[in-house]
Scaffold this active site. Structure first.
Site, mmCIF file in Angstrom:
data_model
loop_
_atom_site.group_PDB
_atom_site.id
_atom_site.type_symbol
_atom_site.label_atom_id
_atom_site.label_comp_id
_atom_site.label_asym_id
_atom_site.label_seq_id
_atom_site.Cartn_x
_atom_site.Cartn_y
_atom_site.Cartn_z
ATOM 1 N N HIS A 110 16.152 18.005 30.194
ATOM 2 C CA HIS A 110 17.473 17.521 29.788
ATOM 3 C C HIS A 110 18.251 17.095 31.039
ATOM 4 O O HIS A 110 18.131 15.957 31.485
ATOM 5 C CB HIS A 110 18.159 18.637 28.991
ATOM 6 C CG HIS A 110 19.436 18.263 28.319
ATOM 7 N ND1 HIS A 110 19.920 16.982 28.254
ATOM 8 C CD2 HIS A 110 20.346 19.032 27.660
ATOM 9 C CE1 HIS A 110 21.059 16.968 27.594
ATOM 10 N NE2 HIS A 110 21.353 18.206 27.222
ATOM 11 N N HIS A 115 13.088 7.324 26.684
ATOM 12 C CA HIS A 115 14.159 8.139 26.105
ATOM 13 C C HIS A 115 13.826 8.396 24.647
ATOM 14 O O HIS A 115 13.251 7.520 23.986
ATOM 15 C CB HIS A 115 15.511 7.411 26.222
ATOM 16 C CG HIS A 115 16.681 8.306 26.032
ATOM 17 N ND1 HIS A 115 17.150 8.659 24.796
ATOM 18 C CD2 HIS A 115 17.477 8.950 26.932
ATOM 19 C CE1 HIS A 115 18.185 9.471 24.934
ATOM 20 N NE2 HIS A 115 18.396 9.664 26.229
ATOM 21 N N ASP A 151 18.994 8.555 34.200
ATOM 22 C CA ASP A 151 18.635 9.335 35.385
ATOM 23 C C ASP A 151 17.913 8.536 36.459
ATOM 24 O O ASP A 151 17.673 9.040 37.549
ATOM 25 C CB ASP A 151 17.750 10.527 34.976
ATOM 26 C CG ASP A 151 18.522 11.520 34.147
ATOM 27 O OD1 ASP A 151 19.644 11.844 34.547
ATOM 28 O OD2 ASP A 151 18.022 11.959 33.100
HETATM 29 N N1 CMC Z 1 6.111 7.443 31.757
HETATM 30 C C1 CMC Z 1 4.903 7.093 31.219
HETATM 31 N N2 CMC Z 1 4.627 7.138 29.901
HETATM 32 C C2 CMC Z 1 5.600 7.552 29.099
HETATM 33 C C3 CMC Z 1 6.884 7.920 29.575
HETATM 34 C C4 CMC Z 1 7.121 7.851 30.951
HETATM 35 N N3 CMC Z 1 8.311 8.183 31.460
HETATM 36 N N4 CMC Z 1 7.670 8.297 28.542
HETATM 37 C C5 CMC Z 1 6.899 8.169 27.447
HETATM 38 N N5 CMC Z 1 5.659 7.716 27.787
HETATM 39 C C6 CMC Z 1 4.557 7.380 26.866
HETATM 40 C C7 CMC Z 1 3.880 8.636 26.350
HETATM 41 O O1 CMC Z 1 2.807 9.020 27.171
HETATM 42 C C8 CMC Z 1 3.445 8.184 24.981
HETATM 43 O O2 CMC Z 1 2.311 7.379 25.156
HETATM 44 P P1 CMC Z 1 1.098 7.405 24.046
HETATM 45 O O3 CMC Z 1 1.725 6.863 22.813
HETATM 46 O O4 CMC Z 1 0.020 6.574 24.624
HETATM 47 O O5 CMC Z 1 0.731 8.867 23.911
HETATM 48 C C9 CMC Z 1 4.583 7.267 24.525
HETATM 49 O O6 CMC Z 1 5.142 6.762 25.729
HETATM 50 C C10 CMC Z 1 5.658 7.977 23.697
HETATM 51 O O7 CMC Z 1 6.071 9.134 24.436
HETATM 52 P P2 CMC Z 1 6.739 10.431 23.786
HETATM 53 O O8 CMC Z 1 6.616 11.546 24.760
HETATM 54 O O9 CMC Z 1 6.189 10.649 22.399
HETATM 55 O O10 CMC Z 1 8.239 9.952 23.623
HETATM 56 P P3 CMC Z 1 9.505 10.885 23.489
HETATM 57 O O11 CMC Z 1 10.536 10.062 22.818
HETATM 58 O O12 CMC Z 1 9.178 12.194 22.896
HETATM 59 O O13 CMC Z 1 9.892 11.123 25.022
HETATM 60 C C11 CMC Z 1 11.079 11.408 27.024
HETATM 61 C C12 CMC Z 1 11.103 10.870 25.581
HETATM 62 C C13 CMC Z 1 12.443 11.145 27.668
HETATM 63 C C14 CMC Z 1 10.808 12.914 27.009
HETATM 64 C C15 CMC Z 1 9.963 10.655 27.809
HETATM 65 O O14 CMC Z 1 10.175 9.267 27.776
HETATM 66 C C16 CMC Z 1 9.845 11.159 29.248
HETATM 67 O O15 CMC Z 1 9.182 12.177 29.490
HETATM 68 N N6 CMC Z 1 10.509 10.465 30.232
HETATM 69 C C17 CMC Z 1 10.495 10.899 31.608
HETATM 70 C C18 CMC Z 1 11.530 12.004 31.796
HETATM 71 C C19 CMC Z 1 12.940 11.478 31.814
HETATM 72 O O16 CMC Z 1 13.258 10.504 32.467
HETATM 73 N N7 CMC Z 1 13.839 12.154 31.078
HETATM 74 C C20 CMC Z 1 15.255 11.795 31.049
HETATM 75 C C21 CMC Z 1 15.714 11.421 29.681
HETATM 76 S S1 CMC Z 1 17.394 10.743 29.741
HETATM 77 C C22 CMC Z 1 18.432 12.137 29.971
HETATM 78 C C23 CMC Z 1 19.092 12.635 28.730
HETATM 79 O O17 CMC Z 1 19.744 11.844 28.009
HETATM 80 O O18 CMC Z 1 18.977 13.876 28.461
#
Ligand code: CMC
Length: 428
Positions: free
Chosen positions: A267, A306, A362
């Site tokens: 987060h 995100h 971020d």
């Molecule tokens: N780099 C590479 N691949 C990614 C990334 C990333 N940053 N984010 C998602 N993916 C891929 C993931 O591997 C998956 O691929 P596949 O379909 O082949 O398995 C696909 O995209 C969907 O990912 P998900 O994890 O199901 O998506 P989510 O909506 O649950 O995740 C997230 C959202 C923010 C946790 C994720 O994008 C992430 O880990 N980002 C990096 C951490 C980050 O920057 N977090 C800050 C969020 S903004 C702050 C806030 O508002 O709190």
């Protein structure tokens, strides 16, 4: 047949149910009438609240596909350009932009509450020199509840207003004192002649000068960053604020719980992870190699993607402009070239395009904080200060919403059926 209903046929029993749909939602409790026997009732299973609305809210609107963020209807871009953090906090809390005298009174009330009790200072003194400032913030904001027992009167609007002033005003003081403690520096007391962010910079960075003069570019940049972080509807920490507050505890305890939720790396800790990633990559030339690894499943591109935004995070666009202004004053952060190259390659790459992965809030904020001279473990603290107004607005909305009840989710029990206690000598 009424159109605003959902018809469900339970194939277990063949029975048909018409469930009202209001504002695009059904009431989960309406599912409970769907039964196979008298002692059960259908529930929805939704870990992480992926598709469950926990409240009705009028504060913040997000359209993740279109990259839209609005507070009380006002686009974030307009607020970032034309408002100030304290005016935006007023808007978030009370629903309308303040008039001239309302704003002056509001700022006056926030300003006069900036000093903390000397015993809180002693409390901070008790922490080890390398204590994480977010740990200190969580603990000291909780401790404030013991100084303001009147905060327990949560159904008294006057008391709520008083705690609102105190919380928004004292969070920067607690944060700055936590920072000074880590450096072994004497605490710098609030200067009420300065703006909210100007005073925060004073409490962080004042040395021996008699009067601290904040750099206006940094003061403004921090103010805009605070606007961008003020609220983000039902995220993890806001959900903690509402959930904990539903027990009718005082708001200091609830803000401590919300800040604790923000502390986690999924987060409020992602901006720190971005900086560590950029430092790990080391140079612009190594970016392609790093992207290849990410695409091969070795780690993630931090600051990208995100849960809600499937488009460029509107906050990231604004932050990119602020970064340029800050670098003009403080010199270019050498990690910026790596960040820009990462963004350039990622936005052209099929892997990221297909998955709708764009820079989030971020991606650039850590670079700005670092250029301002702040260490990485202060980053979540810098998130918690402005988010306090959002947490309090959500708390106020929850308390005055007759639909809200003690937060108490159901579970789907998969454990053992009834069995008899075994004496020690009968256990295998
Ligand atoms: N780099 C590479 N691949 C990614 C990334 C990333 N940053 N984010 C998602 N993916 C891929 C993931 O591997 C998956 O691929 P596949 O379909 O082949 O398995 C696909 O995209 C969907 O990912 P998900 O994890 O199901 O998506 P989510 O909506 O649950 O995740 C997230 C959202 C923010 C946790 C994720 O994008 C992430 O880990 N980002 C990096 C951490 C980050 O920057 N977090 C800050 C969020 S903004 C702050 C806030 O508002 O709190």
């Amino acid at each position: 047949m009424a159109s605003d209903t959902l018809t469900i046929i339970d194939n277990r029993t063949g029975k048909k149910y018409d469930i009202p749909v209001q504002n695009g939602a059904i009431k989960a409790t309406d599912l409970f009438q769907i039964k196979v026997s008298e002692d059960d009732g259908l529930v929805s299973y939704d870990p992480g609240f992926m598709n469950t609305a926990s409240c009705q809210s009028r504060i913040t609107y997000i359209d993740g596909d279109k990259g839209i963020l609005r507070y009380r209807g006002y686009p974030i871009e307009q607020l970032a350009e034309q408002s100030t953090y304290l005016e935006t906090a007023y808007l978030i809390l009370y629903g309308e932009l303040p008039g001239k005298s309302e704003l002056a009174e509001w700022i006056g009330n926030i300003t006069i509450h900036s000093i903390i009790h000397e015993n809180i200072k002693k409390h901070i003194d008790g922490f080890h020199h390398d204590a994480h400032p977010m740990g200190i913030l969580v603990s000291t904001v909780a401790a404030l509840s013991t100084f303001y027992p009147d905060a327990k009167k949560i159904f008294d609007a006057k008391s709520r207003r008083e705690q609102t002033y105190r919380l928004i005003s004292k969070m920067p003081t607690l944060a700055a004192f936590a920072y000074r403690h880590s450096l072994g520096l004497p605490y710098s007391y609030p200067d009420n002649d300065l703006s909210y962010t100007g005073n925060f910079l004073n409490m962080l960075f004042k040395m021996t000068e008699l009067k601290y003069k904040p750099n206006p570019v940094l003061e403004k940049a921090l103010d805009v960053l605070f606007i961008l972080h003020a609220d983000h509807e039902q995220n993890c920490s806001t959900n903690a604020m509402r959930g904990v507050s539903s027990s009718q505890v005082d708001p200091y305890s609830s803000v401590a719980a919300a800040a604790a939720a923000l502390y986690g790396p999924l987060h409020g800790g992602a901006n720190e992870a971005v900086l560590r990633m950029l430092m790990g990559i080391g140079s612009k030339e190594k970016v392609s190699e790093f992207i290849k690894k990410v695409k091969g499943g070795e780690g993630r591109l931090m600051g990208f993607g995100h849960r809600v935004y499937k488009n460029y995070d509107p906050r990231a666009k604004i932050i990119k402009d602020i970064a340029d202004q800050v670098f003009e004053v403080r010199g270019r952060n050498p990690l910026l070239d790596i960040a820009l190259e990462l963004e350039r390659i990622a936005l052209e790459d099929d892997y990221f395009i297909k998955r709708k992965l764009y820079p989030n809030v971020d991606f650039y904020s850590g670079l700005i904080y670092q250029s301002m001279g702040l260490p990485m473990d202060m980053f979540p603290v810098l998130f918690a200060i402005p988010r306090t107004s959002g947490w309090i607005a959500q708390w106020e909305e929850m308390l005055t919403d007759p639909d809200q009840k003690l937060a108490r989710p159901k579970q789907v029990y998969l454990g053992a059926d009834k069995r008899d206690y075994l004496a020690m000598d009968r256990r295998s």
